[in-house]
Design an enzyme around this catalytic site. Structure first.
Site, PDB file in Angstrom:
ATOM      1  N   ASP A   1       0.823  -1.214   0.000  1.00  0.00           N
ATOM      2  CA  ASP A   1       0.000   0.000   0.000  1.00  0.00           C
ATOM      3  C   ASP A   1       0.857   1.264   0.000  1.00  0.00           C
ATOM      4  OD1 ASP A   1      -2.050  -1.788   0.284  1.00  0.00           O
ATOM      5  OD2 ASP A   1      -2.952  -0.818   2.028  1.00  0.00           O
TER       6      ASP A   1
ATOM      7  N   HIS B   1       3.746  -2.366   3.123  1.00  0.00           N
ATOM      8  CA  HIS B   1       3.840  -1.019   2.542  1.00  0.00           C
ATOM      9  C   HIS B   1       5.202  -0.844   1.865  1.00  0.00           C
ATOM     10  CE1 HIS B   1       0.782  -0.736   5.695  1.00  0.00           C
ATOM     11  NE2 HIS B   1       0.245   0.247   4.988  1.00  0.00           N
TER      12      HIS B   1
END
Ligand code: NI
Length: 258
Positions: free
Chosen positions: A73, A219
């Site tokens: 993400d 991430h």
């Protein structure tokens, strides 16, 4: 929708009993209790994407076989995304990147590289602002449409997958997604890779909990992700896991017809 109904019943219930309080000798807690429940239910429901309370998300895929889906993400990131892509290539791993629209606009060459190397992209809103979850349907629609447009301009693809920022879901987001037709993708392994510093500890937890069909939340915007992946990928591969895109894991198309 079930969740909206509960919400309105509780509010009406509170007003009803508050009204009665003024005229009759009704117990005060009958008015307060529904409001209390409301204030407890809403945060729990909003912050737990896995409850599917306001909208239904996909949290894992087919548990048969040995496939697992790594998801990244908040990118693309000018420093870390290309390093993440290098490691994925080294281990012959495919992944899914949930991109922030304004980063897409800034680093189009990274978006191209992600797609060219066989990974999947999805939307993760345009701004990912801290107050994004207070947006109404109209604001959410703008977030979704702007991101779609930026990705479309660069790749010619219209993304189908959307991951809610912070994993927070609200009735407004739900109605926006209904309009745009995106599919919400959650996860069943949250790694807290942006808040925890001990890479070894994060990896031990992922490996301990790893099951076929997992969707793992990571991430590509912090330094630790490089060490984390370099240790995690060979470990999971040793346990016979293969790394596939979310679309392959859940047997869905990642892009929609334009
Ligand atoms: Ni995010």
């Amino acid at each position: 929708m079930k969740s909206k109904l509960i919400f309105y019943i509780l509010i009406l219930d509170s007003f009803f009993f508050t009204g009665l309080l003024f005229y009759f000798d009704v117990k005060w807690y009958l008015a307060v209790l529904p409001l209390l429940v409301l204030f407890i239910i809403i945060p729990i429901a909003s912050f737990n994407i896995q409850l599917n309370f306001f909208l239904k998300s996909i949290h894992n895929g087919n548990p048969d076989g040995n496939k697992t889906a790594l998801t990244f993400d908040d990118g693309p990131h000018p420093v870390y995304t290309s390093q993440v892509l290098d490691i994925l290539q080294k281990f012959n791993a495919k992944a899914t990147f949930f991109l922030i629209g304004q980063n897409v606009k800034q680093y189009p060459y990274l978006v191209k590289r992600i797609v060219d190397e066989g990974h999947t992209i999805g939307s993760h809103s345009f701004t990912h602002s801290k107050t994004i979850d207070f947006k109404h349907t109209k604001g959410w629609l703008r977030e979704l449409e702007e991101t779609d447009l930026e990705i479309l301009k660069i790749t010619g693809k219209k993304v189908y997958f959307f991951r809610p920022p912070f994993g927070v879901t609200t009735p407004h987001l739900a109605s926006a997604l209904k309009k745009t037709g995106h599919l919400s993708i959650g996860w069943n392994q949250r790694t807290y890779d942006t808040v925890l510093n001990d890479v070894g500890k994060i990896n031990r937890k992922i490996i301990k909990n790893a099951r076929p069909g997992d969707i793992i939340l990571l991430h590509d915007r912090h330094e630790n992700i490089i060490t984390l992946l370099e240790q995690l990928l060979p470990e999971l591969a040793r346990k016979n896991f293969t790394f596939v895109t979310v679309n392959e894991l859940i047997d869905e198309k990642p892009y929609t017809e334009i």
